[in-house]
Write a protein that holds these residues in place. Structure first.
Motif, short mmCIF file in Angstrom:
data_model
loop_
_atom_site.label_atom_id
_atom_site.label_comp_id
_atom_site.label_asym_id
_atom_site.label_seq_id
_atom_site.Cartn_x
_atom_site.Cartn_y
_atom_site.Cartn_z
N THR A 43 45.38 72.88 -0.71
CA THR A 43 45.17 72.92 -2.16
C THR A 43 46.47 72.54 -2.83
OG1 THR A 43 45.81 75.22 -2.22
CG2 THR A 43 43.48 74.71 -2.00
N THR A 44 46.36 72.04 -4.02
CA THR A 44 47.60 71.71 -4.74
C THR A 44 48.18 73.00 -5.28
OG1 THR A 44 46.23 71.32 -6.65
CG2 THR A 44 46.92 69.40 -5.38
N ALA A 45 49.43 73.24 -4.96
CA ALA A 45 50.07 74.45 -5.45
C ALA A 45 50.43 74.26 -6.91
CB ALA A 45 51.32 74.73 -4.63
N ARG A 46 50.26 75.28 -7.69
CA ARG A 46 50.51 75.17 -9.12
C ARG A 46 52.00 75.26 -9.37
NH1 ARG A 46 49.86 79.42 -13.48
NH2 ARG A 46 49.51 78.22 -15.34
N PRO A 47 52.55 74.38 -10.18
CA PRO A 47 54.00 74.51 -10.46
C PRO A 47 54.26 75.80 -11.22
CG PRO A 47 52.99 72.82 -11.81
CD PRO A 47 51.97 73.23 -10.82
N LEU A 48 55.42 76.39 -10.99
CA LEU A 48 55.74 77.68 -11.59
C LEU A 48 56.01 77.51 -13.06
CD1 LEU A 48 57.93 79.41 -8.90
CD2 LEU A 48 55.60 79.90 -9.54
N PHE A 87 49.74 94.82 -11.42
CA PHE A 87 48.90 93.63 -11.23
C PHE A 87 47.67 93.97 -10.40
CE2 PHE A 87 48.00 89.19 -10.60
CZ PHE A 87 47.63 89.06 -9.28
N ARG A 97 43.40 94.62 -11.44
CA ARG A 97 42.26 93.96 -10.77
C ARG A 97 41.23 95.02 -10.36
NH1 ARG A 97 45.37 90.72 -12.27
NH2 ARG A 97 43.84 90.77 -13.92
N PHE A 154 51.51 85.12 -9.17
CA PHE A 154 50.60 84.48 -10.12
C PHE A 154 50.21 83.09 -9.62
CE2 PHE A 154 50.21 87.60 -13.17
CZ PHE A 154 51.35 87.94 -13.85
N ALA A 155 51.21 82.34 -9.15
CA ALA A 155 50.94 80.97 -8.70
C ALA A 155 50.03 80.97 -7.48
CB ALA A 155 52.26 80.26 -8.38
N GLN A 215 47.85 83.30 -6.66
CA GLN A 215 46.52 83.71 -7.11
C GLN A 215 45.79 82.51 -7.71
OE1 GLN A 215 45.54 87.05 -6.94
NE2 GLN A 215 43.63 86.94 -8.07
N TYR A 216 46.53 81.71 -8.49
CA TYR A 216 45.92 80.52 -9.08
C TYR A 216 45.54 79.51 -8.01
CZ TYR A 216 45.32 76.57 -12.27
OH TYR A 216 44.82 75.50 -12.97
N ALA A 217 46.40 79.37 -7.00
CA ALA A 217 46.13 78.38 -5.96
C ALA A 217 44.90 78.76 -5.14
CB ALA A 217 47.35 78.24 -5.04
N THR A 228 40.87 74.91 -7.85
CA THR A 228 40.49 75.15 -6.45
C THR A 228 39.00 75.38 -6.33
OG1 THR A 228 42.62 76.21 -6.16
CG2 THR A 228 40.99 76.61 -4.47
N GLU A 261 44.61 86.85 -14.66
CA GLU A 261 45.18 87.11 -13.34
C GLU A 261 46.12 86.01 -12.88
OE1 GLU A 261 41.90 86.57 -13.85
OE2 GLU A 261 40.95 85.64 -12.12
N PHE A 262 46.23 84.91 -13.65
CA PHE A 262 47.17 83.86 -13.27
C PHE A 262 48.41 83.89 -14.15
CE2 PHE A 262 43.66 82.79 -10.95
CZ PHE A 262 42.61 82.31 -11.70
#
Lengths: 260, 408
Positions: A5-10, A132, A136, B161-162, B164-166, B172, B238-239
């Motif tokens: 998966t593409t990792a999201r940039p911080l 966090f 949830r 966070f990153a 969790q988003y991934a 995704t 959550e992200f």
């Protein structure tokens, strides 16, 4: 099959790593200017120099993290004393979780769960991660409680009268309409959870540093109280398991808020 | 060659039809236009003159073949925004999707059809997947977050966070749903196959995302406030992204959001019909089985300083950078291998074309070694205790809870 998966940039607050400044590296290379593979010099029979501290970690800031002398004089108006008495903390946990509540979490985690990041500049740990996870758990349990709630089912809103379609009905899908009637943002508001936390006595024991000690509301006390509540739930889940934490959420948070 | 008589041809083709002649539509489009005109007439109180009959413009090739059919034989069918539940039992696409995903038989096809209808296609709450998606989304977030916290107990908040988003972000979930073979309907409607994902598509070129107007639900959303990381746990999703305020569920939306709603709705439907355990297994098989390169999520601002603060906090000896080996110092491409040592222990190693870069890389490697500590891959998670079988006879063993990342 696993797929990438593409990792999201911080987020933009973390910029790219910059190399350290010239003088620091030159100094270190001057001291250890060895061309070959280096080896550490060990004195025979040398003991570990720094003895592990006897005090619990929650109670002190590591000495090496403190500056050698105060940077600027402390403003007496900004002083905000936090609790450091374990007995008061135990009393809070007994109040919040019921009798025996002080035995649920271990010592360090008990203090970590009510320590905000603003306390001691984050040097003694903080409860972000626990909060966090706790949030949830709380969101999930609230959704489940709403689908099972008989009270909410009685008060379901009716669909539009123009539409004469017959929806597909199933006994398991009966409580689903409650979720759209009562969105989570209206049920678990910041203010309601903060009131619950204040009633349990969290304001007196939580460790944080307000922006303005005279005006706690504008300093964000509600957010800190919410973080504390979430963090306690998260800590219970990680130390006692999910089933225990779900029971605590249902009995101690959802029931007082009127969701059962 | 004969000269083509265009005027004769065009005269034949464009002869206007008389109103009294019976009209037989020859294709589906014309049939639907006809029905639409009938419904418009039946619902409106004004006369037929207000709605011009499409009969004049339509050109029919096979006129006079079915004189027995008349306009009054076509019943007025109201057009619903999504297919009726009965259509779900006749859709091959839907049945194939249900079987392909291995969804338990307890979940009926009608519920499966409901998961494919977005609120933007059908606002009726008993026909769309909004509630199912809300429930399923919270189940998925819970399982992903507990897995992340138990597998990597020391992750910094931004990386958490990153990650969790991934694992569970909209992009995704769109990939996941497309891998399942779910396609979108061009536009929502009653005649659409129930096995297609139905939602209102955005116009090309619409601004979406951060550029949209309308604030967030955060009370501190002015430009002079700094949106810190700690407050995101309470205010944002959550992200770590701010939740937009003006969210009309029936607005058109991008495909990735529609797909992610669908995946969440499937999880919610499995939970309601089959229980918590099958839903958890579904999340593990489809979401948590995916590979994510965790080291790539990190970005350090000042790794040398952060590492020294970490060593101070934990009581390690002050970190020292030492050259382990080097080559080509005076050439155009030197290579220096630097190790960071805390006393006798090597914390990390890095190589680079200059001493500064090698030292920085070594610090980054040391920090990643600290933050990516993992007790193993198949760690027990808190939800194991919910099923009753639990984590064995010894009960639940407390998971390692870390203090938090280094603040410097």
């Amino acid at each position: 099959m696993a797929s990438r998966t593409t990792a999201r940039p911080l987020q933009s607050i973390l910029r790219r790593a910059r190399p350290s400044c010239e003088c620091a590296s030159v100094q270190s290379t001057r001291r250890q200017c060895i061309r070959q593979i280096s080896a550490t010099t060990t004195k025979p029979g040398a003991k570990w120099e720094t003895e592990p501290d006897e005090r619990p970690r929650w109670s002190y800031t590591p000495e090496e993290m403190k500056a050698p002398y105060p940077w600027k004089p402390k403003d007496p108006e900004r002083q905000f004393e936090c609790n450091s008495d374990p007995k008061r903390l135990d009393k809070f946990y007994n109040n919040f979780l019921g009798p025996g509540g002080d035995q649920v979490l271990t010592d360090e985690v008990k203090w970590l769960a009510i320590t905000h990041k603003s306390f001691d500049q984050g040097r003694r740990g903080f409860n972000d991660r626990l909060a966090f996870f706790g949030r949830r758990i709380l969101n999930l349990q609230t959704n489940i409680a709403l689908t099972r709630s008989g009270m909410a089912t009685k008060m379901q809103s009716r669909p539009a009268p123009n539409d004469n379609r017959e929806p597909f009905t199933h006994p398991k899908l009966e409580g689903l309409a409650n979720l759209s009637d009562m969105p989570l943002g209206k049920v678990l508001t910041k203010e309601r959870l903060a009131t619950l936390a204040t009633a349990a006595g969290m304001r007196e024991i939580m460790r944080w540093q307000p922006r303005n000690p005279d005006r706690l509301a504008t300093s964000g006390v509600d957010v800190v109280l919410n973080t504390g509540i979430y963090a306690i739930i998260g800590a219970i889940a990680l130390q006692k398991g999910g089933a225990y934490a779900n029971d605590v959420v249902r009995e101690k948070i959802l029931k007082p808020l009127g969701i059962s | 060659m004969k000269r083509l008589r265009i005027e004769r041809w065009s005269g034949q083709l464009l002869t206007p039809r008389t109103r009294t002649r019976t009209i037989q539509p020859c294709c589906l489009r014309q049939q639907q236009q006809k029905l639409a005109s009938y419904t418009a007439r039946s619902y409106s109180s004004s006369s037929a003159a207000k709605h011009p009959s499409p009969d004049d413009e339509l050109v029919f090739e096979d006129e006079g073949e079915h004189p027995e059919l008349s306009a009054s034989d076509y019943p007025s069918i109201p057009s619903y925004p999504s297919p009726l539940p009965s259509a779900a039992l006749e859709s091959a696409k839907l049945a194939a999707l249900h079987a392909r995903l291995g969804i338990p038989k307890k979940l009926p096809l009608q519920t499966m059809a409901r998961t494919l209808v977005d609120p933007s296609a059908d606002p009726h709450k008993h026909f769309n997947n909004a509630s199912l998606a809300q429930l399923g989304g919270s189940i998925m977030s819970y399982h992903v977050s507990e897995w992340l916290l138990c597998t990597y107990p020391r992750l910094p908040m931004t990386v958490l966070f990153a990650a969790q988003y991934a694992y569970s972000g909209p992009k995704t979930l769109q990939l996941v749903a497309r891998e399942w073979g779910v396609e979108t309907a061009a536009a929502p409607g009653e005649e659409v196959d129930p096995g297609l994902l139905q939602f209102s598509k955005l116009e090309p070129g619409t601004k979406y995302g951060a550029n949209r107007e309308g604030g967030t639900v955060r009370p501190d959303s002015r430009s002079y406030y700094r949106r810190g990381i700690s407050s995101r746990v309470v205010y944002d999703d959550e992200f770590g992204d701010a939740i937009p305020k003006l969210k009309d569920q029936n607005e058109p939306l991008p495909a990735e959001l529609a797909y992610s709603n669908f995946v969440k709705a499937v999880i919610g439907a499995i939970y309601l019909h089959s229980g918590a355990e099958p839903a958890k297994t579904f999340v593990k098989r489809h979401i948590l089985s995916r590979h994510l390169a965790m080291p790539g999520l990190f970005q350090f601002k000042l790794p040398v300083r952060e590492l020294s603060r970490l060593c101070n906090r934990e009581g390690f000896e002050y970190p020292v950078a030492r050259i382990l080996s080097e080559t080509g110092r005076l050439s155009r491409h030197p290579v220096f291998v630097v190790g960071i040592y805390s006393g006798k222990d090597k914390l990390g190693e890095g190589s680079g074309p200059s001493l500064q870069e090698a030292k920085t890389r070594a610090c980054v490697a040391s920090l990643k070694a600290w933050y990516l500590y993992s007790p193993g891959k198949d760690v027990p998670v808190p939800s194991d205790m919910e099923s009753g079988k639990g984590a064995g006879e010894r009960g639940w063993e407390p998971v390692h809870i870390d203090m938090g990342e280094v603040i410097h």
